[in-house]
Design a protein around this motif. Sequence first.
Motif, PDB file in Angstrom:
ATOM      1  N   SER A  46       0.907  -1.277  -0.070  1.00  0.00           N
ATOM      2  CA  SER A  46       0.008  -0.118   0.072  1.00  0.00           C
ATOM      3  C   SER A  46       0.774   1.322  -0.081  1.00  0.00           C
ATOM      4  O   SER A  46       0.237   2.320   0.196  1.00  0.00           O
ATOM      5  CB  SER A  46      -1.007  -0.094   1.400  1.00  0.00           C
ATOM      6  N   SER A  47       2.230   1.227   0.083  1.00  0.00           N
ATOM      7  CA  SER A  47       3.206   2.444  -0.018  1.00  0.00           C
ATOM      8  C   SER A  47       3.164   3.407  -1.289  1.00  0.00           C
ATOM      9  O   SER A  47       3.543   4.478  -1.200  1.00  0.00           O
ATOM     10  CB  SER A  47       4.498   1.970   0.184  1.00  0.00           C
ATOM     11  N   ILE A  48       2.690   2.779  -2.351  1.00  0.00           N
ATOM     12  CA  ILE A  48       2.364   3.599  -3.483  1.00  0.00           C
ATOM     13  C   ILE A  48       0.933   3.628  -4.117  1.00  0.00           C
ATOM     14  O   ILE A  48       0.437   2.516  -4.385  1.00  0.00           O
ATOM     15  CB  ILE A  48       3.410   3.019  -4.847  1.00  0.00           C
ATOM     16  N   SER A  49       0.338   4.640  -4.107  1.00  0.00           N
ATOM     17  CA  SER A  49      -1.059   4.827  -4.785  1.00  0.00           C
ATOM     18  C   SER A  49      -0.954   5.128  -6.352  1.00  0.00           C
ATOM     19  O   SER A  49      -0.065   6.172  -6.600  1.00  0.00           O
ATOM     20  CB  SER A  49      -1.919   5.708  -3.775  1.00  0.00           C
ATOM     21  N   TYR A  50      -1.774   4.796  -6.978  1.00  0.00           N
ATOM     22  CA  TYR A  50      -1.941   4.893  -8.424  1.00  0.00           C
ATOM     23  C   TYR A  50      -0.488   4.958  -9.154  1.00  0.00           C
ATOM     24  O   TYR A  50      -0.292   5.946  -9.788  1.00  0.00           O
ATOM     25  CB  TYR A  50      -2.751   6.572  -8.390  1.00  0.00           C
TER      26      TYR A  50
END
Length: 407
Positions: free
Chosen positions: A351-355
């Motif tokens: 979940s550390s990088i969105s989009y």
Amino acid sequence: SITIPTTVTSIGNYTFYGCSGLTSITLPFVGATLNGTSNAYFGYIFGASSSVYNSDYVPASLREVIVTGEVSIGGSAFYGCSRLTSILVPLVTSIGNNAFSNCSGLTSITLPNVTSIGTYAFSNCSGLTSISLPAVTSIGNSAFSGTGIWNNTDNNAVVYADNWAVGYKGTITNVVIRDGTIGIGEYAFRSCSGLTTITLPNVTSIGEYAFRSCSGLTTITLPNVTSIGGYAFYDCIGLTEITLPNVTSIGEGAFYYCYGLTTITLPNVTSIGAYAFSYCSVLTSITIHSNVTSVGSYAFRSCSKLTIYVEASSKPSGWDTEWNYSNRPVVWGCTLSEDKSYVVSFTKTASSISYPTAANGISTPYREGYTFGGWATTPGGTTAAYTAANVNNAANGVTLYAIWIQK
């Protein structure tokens, strides 16, 4: 002339109706009745039913008004009192919107204790050529528009009201604000398209729309500014780089439509207003530290090349649900430098990088004076295991370290 003692707490409407010989009046408050700090229209005591009619009801003989009480002067209080030449308000601390608008006969005014002046407060006071504001900390939009002080030129055509720069006269290309100036008033340099540089060594506050549509402005340094008002740099399409070392608050739409802005450093910012960077279409990187407790809606709307590097591991509760309306890539949980100005590392998780697959992909982080050389898998590493573009391919649990190459 007449002096109303401070023991009087109410004066009825029409009290001085038809007093055609009255030249001076001293009041403990402004209007017809005293309710805390009076905001009533001055003309009421002469029979006016609205501020618009002040000039029709205030006798032509009246030239001087003295307000002795510790009161505020409310909105439109003396609106249109065109025959008044002198107003003394030694204890007043606040002047409301349009309070003296269209007082064309007013030539000077001293406000020793005023700290706040509202929008259009002295607008169209065409005879006003000097004003003393030793204690003022807030000046509203167009407070001095259409006044005689605009006929004065000083320090490259900048117009001042005490320690505030409130506007300009003529065509200007370079502005050096004089020593002691602490604020730039709202709309002060709006549409100065020829302005290319400005130095603000001691300014701490920039008002709304202050530099709107200054299309020739390319760089600006604000070493001591702590507050930037809404739309202050709106449509400054030539602005490419800005450093805000001490700014804590960025107003709504402050950099809206700054098409040329590629990088910005915000080490001390704690709040970012709605639309603050909307349509900054070439802005590639911004770093947000954990002390930023508020980000408004659409703050980065249509920033089509932007990647946002955030110290917090997830969206803080004070950030608007539409803060990242355009779904730009966000790298969460970044470890930042001690001064919070650039990314040191982050740990890749699910979940550390969105989009990560947003249009134009993930762009490089930014550090002033350095070039980004990729992501290493060891502290201090100089060999890039991943680029910004493919960093999402790193295995979960791996800590990645930014490689910074001094220019």
